[in-house]
Design an enzyme around this catalytic site. Structure first.
Site, mmCIF file in Angstrom:
data_model
loop_
_atom_site.group_PDB
_atom_site.id
_atom_site.type_symbol
_atom_site.label_atom_id
_atom_site.label_comp_id
_atom_site.label_asym_id
_atom_site.label_seq_id
_atom_site.Cartn_x
_atom_site.Cartn_y
_atom_site.Cartn_z
ATOM 1 C CB THR A 48 -18.371 8.429 25.725
ATOM 2 O OG1 THR A 48 -18.796 7.667 24.591
ATOM 3 C CG2 THR A 48 -17.690 7.516 26.730
ATOM 4 C CG ASN A 49 -21.205 10.916 30.924
ATOM 5 O OD1 ASN A 49 -21.077 12.105 30.662
ATOM 6 N ND2 ASN A 49 -22.380 10.338 31.083
ATOM 7 C CG HIS B 213 -23.002 16.394 31.656
ATOM 8 N ND1 HIS B 213 -24.288 16.857 31.789
ATOM 9 C CD2 HIS B 213 -23.090 15.039 31.676
ATOM 10 C CE1 HIS B 213 -25.117 15.837 31.882
ATOM 11 N NE2 HIS B 213 -24.419 14.720 31.825
#
EC number: 1.1.1.37
Length: 313
Positions: free
Chosen positions: A123-124, A179
């Protein structure tokens, strides 16, 4: 009776469904796809569709769709893909706060029903969501793995292989850090079958490849027009699960909780790790020049700023 390994995937969207299909073909374990009540049909429909491909592909994996979180009970691995994508008009802060709540609640449920599992977070924003899962679950740090580094490195290696017109199998390279725009491909540690990439590609072209890697997710989003990448992310998760279940001791980039490594503490972000049956069995610290080290600290600072916008107990 033989105890079969069990993998639960929370979130049956494109990535979760694709991952379930890959895992079923590889027969790594029985699979549970979990969705929200309003998406029951998606979880059960994808599970049945995958199951019905078994006679053709030749696998006997059990695939089950459910809206009951209790069905993750006794899972060996739980993959967390649940969360919302960033919508038009939504600020980054709103996205972080919404997904943090989803991940926090899910991690607590995992701790209740699958207390001995390894959690893999997708999950971001994934670095901070991995930290959230670590704090909320109370699990030891080796059993919380965020995944982005395999994906980022795969993109990096793909672009290098395309530039040189060589097999991607011969390209070795690592990507560290958060990320996003501050990720750090380690150029000095990038080789094509032992030959340093700097001997084969100009500095200008390498810089372009690094920038394209950092924008890799956005490039896919723009091309699709709707949604985001899912084939490569799902494959990256598969590689992690394969390393765990087969105790392969793979050296893979993973998002890990740091306690002084790379000069960072109380933060989760991408570093080289040894992945085996226990999860993250070791964090590897590689030699860096001063410029690389400063870039990594900049990446850590960017992740920390997002993390510090949330309140952790």
């Amino acid at each position: 009776m033989v105890n079969r390994r069990k993998i639960s995937i929370i979130g049956a969207g494109h990535t979760g469904g694709t991952l379930a299909f890959i895992l079923a073909q590889k027969e790594l374990g029985d699979i549970v796809l979990i969705e929200r009540q309003q998406s029951e049909g998606m979880a059960k429909g994808k599970a049945l569709d995958i199951l019905e491909s078994g006679p053709i592909w030749g696998f006997d994996t059990s695939v089950h769709g459910s809206v009951n979180i209790e069905d993750i009970k006794d899972s060996d691995i739980v993959v967390m893909t649940a969360g919302i994508p960033r919508k038009s008009g939504m600020t980054r802060e709103e996205l972080v706060q919404t997904n943090e709540q989803i991940v926090r609640e899910t991690a607590l449920q995992i701790a209740t029903y699958a207390p001995h599992s390894i959690i893999i977070v997708l999950t971001n924003p994934v670095d901070v969501m991995t930290y959230t899962a670590f704090k909320a679950s109370g699990f030891p740090k080796e059993r919380i793995i965020g995944q982005s580094g395999i994906l980022d490195a795969a993109r990096y290696r793909t672009f290098i292989a395309q530039e040189l017109n060589v097999s991607v199998k011969d390209v070795n390279g690592f990507v560290l850090g958060g990320h996003g725009d501050t990720m750090l491909p380690l150029i000095n540690n990038t080789h094509i079958n032992g030959i340093p990439v700097k001997h084969l590609i100009s500095e200008e072209k390498i810089d372009q490849i690094v920038e394209r890697t950092r924008k890799g997710g956005a490039e896919i989003v723009a091309l699709l027009g709707q949604g985001s990448a899912y084939y490569a992310p799902a494959t990256a998760i598969y590689e992690t699960i394969d390393a765990i279940f087969n105790d392969r001791k793979r050296l893979l980039p993973s998002i890990a909780y740091l306690e002084g490594e790379y000069g960072c503490s109380d933060i989760c972000f991408g570093v080289p790790t040894i992945i085996g049956y226990q999860g993250i069995e070791k964090i590897i610290e590689v030699d860096m020049n001063n410029d690389e080290y400063q870039q990594l600290q900049h990446s850590a600072q960017a992740v920390s700023e997002v993390k510090n916008s949330l309140k952790f107990k």
